[in-house]
Motif scaffolding. Structure first.
Motif, PDB file in Angstrom:
ATOM      1  N   PHE A 119       0.811  -1.218   0.000  1.00  0.00           N
ATOM      2  CA  PHE A 119       0.000   0.000   0.000  1.00  0.00           C
ATOM      3  C   PHE A 119       0.843   1.265   0.000  1.00  0.00           C
ATOM      4  N   ASP A 120       0.304   2.298  -0.620  1.00  0.00           N
ATOM      5  CA  ASP A 120       0.765   3.669  -0.454  1.00  0.00           C
ATOM      6  C   ASP A 120      -0.278   4.411   0.354  1.00  0.00           C
ATOM      7  N   ALA A 121       0.070   4.771   1.588  1.00  0.00           N
ATOM      8  CA  ALA A 121      -0.839   5.545   2.427  1.00  0.00           C
ATOM      9  C   ALA A 121      -0.509   7.025   2.390  1.00  0.00           C
ATOM     10  N   GLU A 122       0.539   7.394   1.644  1.00  0.00           N
ATOM     11  CA  GLU A 122       0.871   8.795   1.421  1.00  0.00           C
ATOM     12  C   GLU A 122       1.568   8.926   0.081  1.00  0.00           C
ATOM     13  N   ALA A 123       1.593  10.152  -0.424  1.00  0.00           N
ATOM     14  CA  ALA A 123       2.191  10.419  -1.730  1.00  0.00           C
ATOM     15  C   ALA A 123       3.086  11.635  -1.625  1.00  0.00           C
ATOM     16  N   VAL A 124       3.995  11.743  -2.577  1.00  0.00           N
ATOM     17  CA  VAL A 124       4.811  12.946  -2.724  1.00  0.00           C
ATOM     18  C   VAL A 124       4.320  13.670  -3.965  1.00  0.00           C
TER      19      VAL A 124
END
Length: 516
Positions: free
Chosen positions: A332-337
Motif C-alpha cells: 500500500f501507499d498511504a501517502e504520496a509525494v
C-alpha cells in the motif's frame, strides 16, 4: 453472414512480445503443410503464443482489471472510469462487456486473446509433426512449452466461463467453427494432461522464468488439483516442488519487497513463472498498465507523472491489515509525494486531483515501475515482472491441501514459513510481533494467508470462486459495503462470465451461461 470468427481466427496481423529474450513475427494463417517448416519457424510460432501474455488484453489490463475488480480486495477509485470496468466491480456485467470481447478492437479483449494462445500452441504442435531430422529432446522441449501455455490459457478460460470449446492440435478449422461447449471436467483433463507432459520434458528450472520449467508445470498441476478439490493430488504435487526446491532452484525471497522490485526480482529464487515486461512499447500493447491503473493522479512518488486511481482497495482492506506485517508496507501507499515535494496523506489524495480516491492505493505495481528509469508516462513502459506462480503460493497450496487431509502440523509449518518472512521485514531490524506463528490452522486461516500474501496478484477472485465465498465476502460484512453503491453479487450467475453473444450467433452449437 459470419465475418467475425473471433474464436477460431488469428485476429492480429502481428503482435508484440514481453517475455525476455524472445521475438515474434506474425503467425501465418496457412496450414503447416502449406508452408516450409523448420526449427526457426516453430520457434517463431511458439514465441507468438507466449507473446500474448504481454498484451493489454491479458493481465496488464483487460483480464487484470476483470480479476482484480471482481475480487473483494479492489474497488473502483475514480467513478468516472469506463463503464465496462464498473460492471465487473458491481457485478452488473452485460453479455457484450468489451473487456471480454470488444467487437471494435477484438485484439484488446481477453476471450479472443486466450484462444490465440491456444491457437499458437496448437499450430506449434502441428508444425513439430512435420519436422525431420531434429533432436527428439529439442522437439519435446518445444512441445512441452506449447502444451504448458495451452494448459495455462485453458486454466483461465475454464475458471472464467465454465464449459468452453476445447480445441487441440487435432481440431480442424471446420470442426472448430461448430464446436460445442466442452464440459469443464473434460477441459480439466486436457489441462492436467498438458501440464503432466510439460513436467516430463521441460528442464528443472530456467534462468529466465518467463519460460516454463518442470517446477512451473508441477506447481500449476498442484493449483489445478486444488481448484478441483483433489486434495491428495494437490498435496503430492506441491510437496514434490517443496521437497525438490534445491533441484528446482527455488526458495522464499528473504525480502518480500524484492519479489516486486524490477531489478532485484530477476535474481530472486522465489518466482516460478512470470510475465517479464522489458520496458518496450509496441503499438500500445506491451505495457505495464497496472502501474497506471493502481497509481494516483498528480504525484511524483515514483516517477514524474502519476496514475489514474482506477483500482483502489476499499478502506477496510487497509484498516483490517495488521500493522507490523511488512506486507502491508509493500502493498500500500498511504501517502504520496506531490510534484512540489510535499508529502500528502491518503485522506487528502483528492487535493492532488479530484479524480483520486481518498484511500490508500496499491503500491506493488507503481513501486516496481519506479525502480528503473521510465520512458513513458504513468509508469507503463516498465521492467515489471508479473508473478504468475511463486514459491510462497506453492507453500500455501500444500498447506491448504494438508489441512483438508488432516495433516495440520504440516500446514502450520508451511504457513509459518510465509509468516516469518512477513515478520522479518527487509531484515534490517528486529522482527515484528505480527503475523505470529499459527498452530492448528484451519481452511479460513490459510485462505486469509493467501489473501494477504498474494494480494493484488490476480488470485483472489479465483479463490472466491473455487471456495464459493461470494455471498460471504460481498455481503454486509465484506470489505466493499461502503463503496460505489450496493453490491449485486448473485451466486447463481456471477461465478461465471458470459459467453460473447457474437460467438453464439456465429456458432449455434454454443449456449449462454445462466443469468446473461
Amino acid at each position: 453472414m459470419k465475418t467475425n470468427k473471433f474464436l477460431f481466427a488469428l485476429i492480429l496481423a502481428s503482435s508484440v512480445f514481453a517475455c525476455s529474450d524472445l521475438e515474434e513475427n506474425a503467425i501465418s494463417q496457412l496450414n503447416p503443410d502449406e508452408r516450409d517448416i523448420d526449427l526457426a519457424t516453430v520457434e517463431t510460432t511458439i514465441n507468438g503464443a507466449y507473446g500474448n501474455l504481454s498484451a493489454r488484453a491479458f493481465l496488464s489490463r483487460g483480464l487484470g482489471l476483470t480479476l482484480l475488480l471482481r475480487s473483494d480486495m479492489v474497488d473502483i477509485g475514480n467513478p468516472s472510469t469506463a463503464p465496462e470496468r464498473i460492471e465487473h466491480d458491481q457485478f452488473t456485467v452485460s453479455a457484450t462487456n468489451p473487456l471480454i470481447l470488444n467487437l471494435s478492437n477484438p485484439e484488446r479483449s481477453f476471450w479472443p486473446r486466450l484462444y490465440q494462445i491456444v491457437r499458437g500452441a496448437n499450430e506449434t504442435l502441428r508444425e513439430l509433426e512435420l519436422l525431420d531430422g531434429e533432436d527428439p529432446a529439442v522437439v519435446n522441449e518445444i512441445a512441452g512449452r506449447a502444451r504448458f501455455i495451452r494448459a495455462y490459457a485453458y486454466y483461465h478460460l475454464v475458471r472464467l466461463f465454465g464449459d468452453i470449446p476445447y480445441l487441440d492440435e487435432q481440431t480442424t478449422t471446420v470442426d472448430a467453427s461448430v464446436a460445442p461447449r466442452t464440459p469443464a471436467e473434460t477441459v480439466y483433463q486436457g489441462i492436467i494432461a498438458d501440464f503432466e507432459f510439460a513436467k516430463t520434458v521441460l528442464p528443472n528450472s530456467r534462468a529466465n522464468r518467463a519460460l516454463p520449467s518442470k517446477a512451473a508445470a508441477s506447481a500449476f498441476l498442484a493449483s489445478v488439483h486444488l481448484t478441483r478439490g483433489e486434495y491428495q493430488m494437490a498435496y503430492d504435487e506441491a510437496t514434490d516442488v517443496i521437497d525438490n526446491a534445491g533441484t528446482y532452484d527455488l526458495a522464499l525471497e528473504p525480502d518480500y519487497r524484492n519479489i516486486f522490485h524490477a531489478v532485484n526480482t530477476n535474481t530472486s529464487k522465489e518466482p516460478i513463472f512470470v510475465i517479464d515486461f522489458v520496458a518496450t512499447n509496441v503499438g500500445d500493447e506491451s505495457r505495464d498498465y497496472l502501474a497506471a491503473f493502481t497509481g494516483f493522479f498528480g504525484q511524483a512518488t515514483y516517477y514524474p507523472t502519476g496514475g489514474w486511481s482506477v483500482m483502489v482497495p476499499a478502506q477496510a482492506v487497509y484498516d483490517t491489515w495488521p500493522d507490523g506485517d511488512y506486507r502491508k508496507e509493500v502493498n500500500f501507499d498511504a501517502e504520496a509525494v506531490d510534484n512540489s515535494g510535499n508529502v500528502v496523506s491518503f485522506n487528502n489524495f483528492s487535493s492532488l486531483d479530484g479524480r483520486n480516491a481518498n484511500r490508500p492505493h496499491i503500491s506493488k505495481y507503481t513501486a516496481m515501475a519506479g525502480d528503473t528509469p521510465i520512458a513513458n508516462t504513468s509508469g507503463r513502459d516498465s521492467d515489471s515482472n508479473y508473478q504468475l506462480m511463486r514459491y510462497a503460493e506453492v507453500l500455501l497450496i500444500a498447506a491448504e491441501a494438508a489441512i483438508e487431509l488432516g495433516r495440520t502440523a504440516e500446514a502450520d509449518a508451511w504457513i509459518n514459513m510465509v509468516r516469518e518472512r512477513a515478520r522479518n521485514g527487509n531484515g534490517s531490524g528486529a522482527p515484528s510481533a505480527v503475523p505470529a506463528n499459527i498452530s492448528g490452522a484451519t481452511i479460513d486461516d490459510v485462505m486469509e494467508e493467501r489473501r494477504l500474501e498474494l494480494a493484488f496478484e490476480h488470485h483472489r477472485w479465483y479463490d472466491i470462486v473455487r471456495r464459493q465465498l461470494g455471498p460471504e465476502v460481498f455481503g454486509p460484512n465484506g470489505f466493499e459495503t461502503e463503496q460505489m453503491g450496493t453490491q449485486n453479487f448473485d451466486p447463481s450467475r456471477d461465478y461465471l462470465l458470459p459467453i460473447p453473444p457474437i460467438e453464439i450467433t456465429n456458432n449455434p452449437s454454443l449456449t449462454q451461461n445462466p443469468g446473461y
